[in-house]
Scaffold this motif. Structure first.
Motif, PDB file in Angstrom:
ATOM      1  N   GLU A  90       0.897  -1.163  -0.047  1.00  0.00           N
ATOM      2  CA  GLU A  90       0.024  -0.031   0.129  1.00  0.00           C
ATOM      3  C   GLU A  90       1.200   1.037  -0.027  1.00  0.00           C
ATOM      4  O   GLU A  90       1.865   1.233   0.925  1.00  0.00           O
ATOM      5  CB  GLU A  90      -0.726   0.155   1.160  1.00  0.00           C
ATOM      6  N   VAL A  92       1.542   5.089   0.616  1.00  0.00           N
ATOM      7  CA  VAL A  92       0.754   6.289   1.101  1.00  0.00           C
ATOM      8  C   VAL A  92       1.185   7.294   0.716  1.00  0.00           C
ATOM      9  O   VAL A  92       2.582   7.478   1.048  1.00  0.00           O
ATOM     10  CB  VAL A  92       0.339   5.930   2.515  1.00  0.00           C
ATOM     11  N   ARG A  94       1.467  11.561   1.673  1.00  0.00           N
ATOM     12  CA  ARG A  94       0.792  12.282   2.841  1.00  0.00           C
ATOM     13  C   ARG A  94       1.110  13.953   2.552  1.00  0.00           C
ATOM     14  O   ARG A  94       2.237  14.083   2.185  1.00  0.00           O
ATOM     15  CB  ARG A  94       1.314  12.152   4.273  1.00  0.00           C
ATOM     16  N   GLY A  99      -4.000  10.553  10.967  1.00  0.00           N
ATOM     17  CA  GLY A  99      -4.035   9.173  11.243  1.00  0.00           C
ATOM     18  C   GLY A  99      -2.753   8.578  11.915  1.00  0.00           C
ATOM     19  O   GLY A  99      -2.266   8.913  12.860  1.00  0.00           O
ATOM     20  N   GLN A 100      -2.418   7.310  11.165  1.00  0.00           N
ATOM     21  CA  GLN A 100      -1.360   6.636  11.944  1.00  0.00           C
ATOM     22  C   GLN A 100       0.020   7.591  12.001  1.00  0.00           C
ATOM     23  O   GLN A 100       0.744   7.364  12.995  1.00  0.00           O
ATOM     24  CB  GLN A 100      -1.182   5.272  10.839  1.00  0.00           C
ATOM     25  N   ASP A 175      -4.191  13.036   2.854  1.00  0.00           N
ATOM     26  CA  ASP A 175      -3.391  11.703   2.396  1.00  0.00           C
ATOM     27  C   ASP A 175      -4.212  10.927   1.606  1.00  0.00           C
ATOM     28  O   ASP A 175      -5.287  10.751   1.667  1.00  0.00           O
ATOM     29  CB  ASP A 175      -2.766  11.170   3.772  1.00  0.00           C
ATOM     30  N   LYS A 177      -4.207   6.594  -0.237  1.00  0.00           N
ATOM     31  CA  LYS A 177      -3.593   5.391  -0.481  1.00  0.00           C
ATOM     32  C   LYS A 177      -3.536   4.832  -2.014  1.00  0.00           C
ATOM     33  O   LYS A 177      -4.695   4.777  -2.580  1.00  0.00           O
ATOM     34  CB  LYS A 177      -4.024   4.356   0.575  1.00  0.00           C
ATOM     35  N   ASP A 200     -12.670   6.380   0.387  1.00  0.00           N
ATOM     36  CA  ASP A 200     -12.498   5.199   1.276  1.00  0.00           C
ATOM     37  C   ASP A 200     -11.156   5.164   1.431  1.00  0.00           C
ATOM     38  O   ASP A 200     -10.353   4.721   2.410  1.00  0.00           O
ATOM     39  CB  ASP A 200     -12.941   3.713   0.752  1.00  0.00           C
ATOM     40  N   SER A 201     -10.259   5.649   0.359  1.00  0.00           N
ATOM     41  CA  SER A 201      -8.756   5.565   0.341  1.00  0.00           C
ATOM     42  C   SER A 201      -8.099   6.973   0.619  1.00  0.00           C
ATOM     43  O   SER A 201      -6.880   7.063   0.700  1.00  0.00           O
ATOM     44  CB  SER A 201      -8.289   4.561  -0.710  1.00  0.00           C
ATOM     45  N   CYS A 202      -8.804   8.023   0.607  1.00  0.00           N
ATOM     46  CA  CYS A 202      -8.388   9.195   0.749  1.00  0.00           C
ATOM     47  C   CYS A 202      -8.704   9.881   2.149  1.00  0.00           C
ATOM     48  O   CYS A 202      -9.754   9.741   2.525  1.00  0.00           O
ATOM     49  CB  CYS A 202      -8.588  10.194  -0.301  1.00  0.00           C
ATOM     50  N   ARG A 203      -8.001  10.951   2.726  1.00  0.00           N
ATOM     51  CA  ARG A 203      -8.523  11.884   3.592  1.00  0.00           C
ATOM     52  C   ARG A 203      -8.724  13.002   2.929  1.00  0.00           C
ATOM     53  O   ARG A 203      -7.756  13.757   2.387  1.00  0.00           O
ATOM     54  CB  ARG A 203      -7.648  12.079   4.711  1.00  0.00           C
ATOM     55  N   ARG A 219     -14.555   5.471  10.500  1.00  0.00           N
ATOM     56  CA  ARG A 219     -13.770   5.081  11.621  1.00  0.00           C
ATOM     57  C   ARG A 219     -14.078   5.665  12.712  1.00  0.00           C
ATOM     58  O   ARG A 219     -13.907   4.962  14.087  1.00  0.00           O
ATOM     59  CB  ARG A 219     -12.397   5.434  11.045  1.00  0.00           C
TER      60      ARG A 219
HETATM   61  N1  UDP Z   1      -5.613   3.871   3.851  1.00  0.00           N
HETATM   62  C1  UDP Z   1      -6.385   3.087   3.053  1.00  0.00           C
HETATM   63  N2  UDP Z   1      -6.386   1.465   3.499  1.00  0.00           N
HETATM   64  C2  UDP Z   1      -5.601   0.974   4.606  1.00  0.00           C
HETATM   65  C3  UDP Z   1      -4.920   2.049   5.229  1.00  0.00           C
HETATM   66  C4  UDP Z   1      -4.857   3.427   4.891  1.00  0.00           C
HETATM   67  O1  UDP Z   1      -6.971   3.265   2.093  1.00  0.00           O
HETATM   68  O2  UDP Z   1      -5.647  -0.022   4.660  1.00  0.00           O
HETATM   69  C5  UDP Z   1      -5.679   5.214   3.617  1.00  0.00           C
HETATM   70  C6  UDP Z   1      -6.488   6.203   4.804  1.00  0.00           C
HETATM   71  O3  UDP Z   1      -7.825   6.115   4.269  1.00  0.00           O
HETATM   72  C7  UDP Z   1      -5.830   7.584   4.442  1.00  0.00           C
HETATM   73  C8  UDP Z   1      -4.214   7.061   4.168  1.00  0.00           C
HETATM   74  O4  UDP Z   1      -4.279   5.805   3.800  1.00  0.00           O
HETATM   75  O5  UDP Z   1      -6.195   8.253   3.540  1.00  0.00           O
HETATM   76  C9  UDP Z   1      -3.178   7.184   5.271  1.00  0.00           C
HETATM   77  O6  UDP Z   1      -3.683   5.973   6.359  1.00  0.00           O
HETATM   78  P1  UDP Z   1      -3.057   5.925   7.850  1.00  0.00           P
HETATM   79  O7  UDP Z   1      -1.777   5.535   7.530  1.00  0.00           O
HETATM   80  O8  UDP Z   1      -3.168   7.108   8.587  1.00  0.00           O
HETATM   81  O9  UDP Z   1      -3.823   4.868   8.471  1.00  0.00           O
HETATM   82  P2  UDP Z   1      -5.237   5.096   9.257  1.00  0.00           P
HETATM   83  O10 UDP Z   1      -5.170   6.147  10.167  1.00  0.00           O
HETATM   84  O11 UDP Z   1      -6.418   5.148   8.163  1.00  0.00           O
HETATM   85  O12 UDP Z   1      -5.558   3.726   9.832  1.00  0.00           O
END
Ligand code: UDP
Length: 256
Positions: A90, A92, A94, A99-100, A175, A177, A200-203, A219
């Motif tokens: 994956e 990512v 940013r 998030g993480q 951010d 993915k 689903d895959s962006c903030r 979430r």
């Molecule tokens: N993301 C995703 N699928 C995953 C993990 C993350 O689409 O399995 C996306 C998430 O929506 C965000 C970006 O990747 O836009 C960064 O996510 P982060 O690493 O901060 O993890 P999270 O807080 O979403 O668990």
């Protein structure tokens, strides 16, 4: 189309064998999951919205020379894509702490990064998709050094393009993915952008209100998830005609 072969069922999508060799049908489900599947819900209409939003983004990226797996949208929930061997990472990108990354480094969400960064996570649910470095990727043979370079370069180009596109709609791209795959055509291997790009895959944060227009609404139990996705579709100018009835039209969601 009834007897088509199911290739893979994931959390939010199902893949079926496509009508011609080298093609796959991507079906967008309404399911939403988070926290390693511990949280699950069905959000009516999400699949339809993500299908349209991802189509729009993939077509836009293609028009600026990003090679993608997208061929065409087939119907409300399905799109035809090129078959590729998914690289198990994956990627990512940013622009702002969230998030993480905020958790890992103890920096408040919303703090801008001095420059955009690209991170790689190994796609493995059982391991919780761990963060990995280029060293891990090459040592484990998940991708070759030149493939990593290519994914980095493409991801930054995608970031530039999408940041501008969303900025024009009053949305900050915090951010997102990406996933890439290897496509083999006439014995030539090409890296293609695969999977989907959707809320689903962006903030995505509204620039004026900082309201979240993405999966963090699910979430973090903020409510109004589908309405937020509808708002993104509306701003992109692609509200699907037959989205499950919401006769009041898209409503701006609030945090309370
Ligand atoms: N993301 C995703 N699928 C995953 C993990 C993350 O689409 O399995 C996306 C998430 O929506 C965000 C970006 O990747 O836009 C960064 O996510 P982060 O690493 O901060 O993890 P999270 O807080 O979403 O668990």
């Amino acid at each position: 189309m009834k007897n088509r072969k199911l290739l893979y069922e994931g959390k939010a999508k199902i893949l079926y064998e496509g009508p011609e060799p080298g093609t796959i049908i991507q079906f967008f489900k309404d399911d939403a999951t988070a926290f390693d599947n511990k949280k699950h819900a069905t959000l009516e209409g999400k699949g339809v919205l993500n299908n349209r939003i991802s189509e729009h983004i993939m077509v836009s990226l293609d028009s600026v020379g990003i090679p993608t797996h997208f061929i065409k949208r087939l119907n409300m929930r399905e799109q035809l894509v090129k078959k590729c061997e998914i690289i198990p990472l994956e990627v990512v990108v940013r622009n702002i702490f969230a998030g993480q990354l905020s958790k890992r480094l103890g920096i408040e969400e919303g703090t801008p990064l001095r420059r955009s960064i690209v991170e790689f996570y190994y796609k493995d649910d059982a391991l919780g998709d761990p963060l990995v470095s280029e060293e891990h990727i090459t040592a484990m043979n998940w991708a070759m050094p030149h493939e990593i370079d290519e994914m980095m370069a493409l991801s930054l180009r995608i970031n530039d393009f999408l940041s501008g596109l969303f900025r024009g709609l009053g949305i900050t791209l915090v951010d997102f993915k990406l996933e890439y795959g290897r496509n083999f055509e006439n014995d030539i291997m090409r890296i293609l952008l695969a999977d989907e790009i959707s809320p689903d895959s962006c903030r995505l944060w509204d620039m004026k209100t900082n309201e979240k227009l993405d999966k963090d609404r699910f979430r973090r139990d903020l409510g109004g998830v589908t309405e937020a996705y509808q708002e993104v579709a509306r701003r992109l100018g692609i509200m699907p005609e037959n989205t499950p009835a919401n006769h009041a039209g898209p409503v701006l969601v609030s945090d309370n």
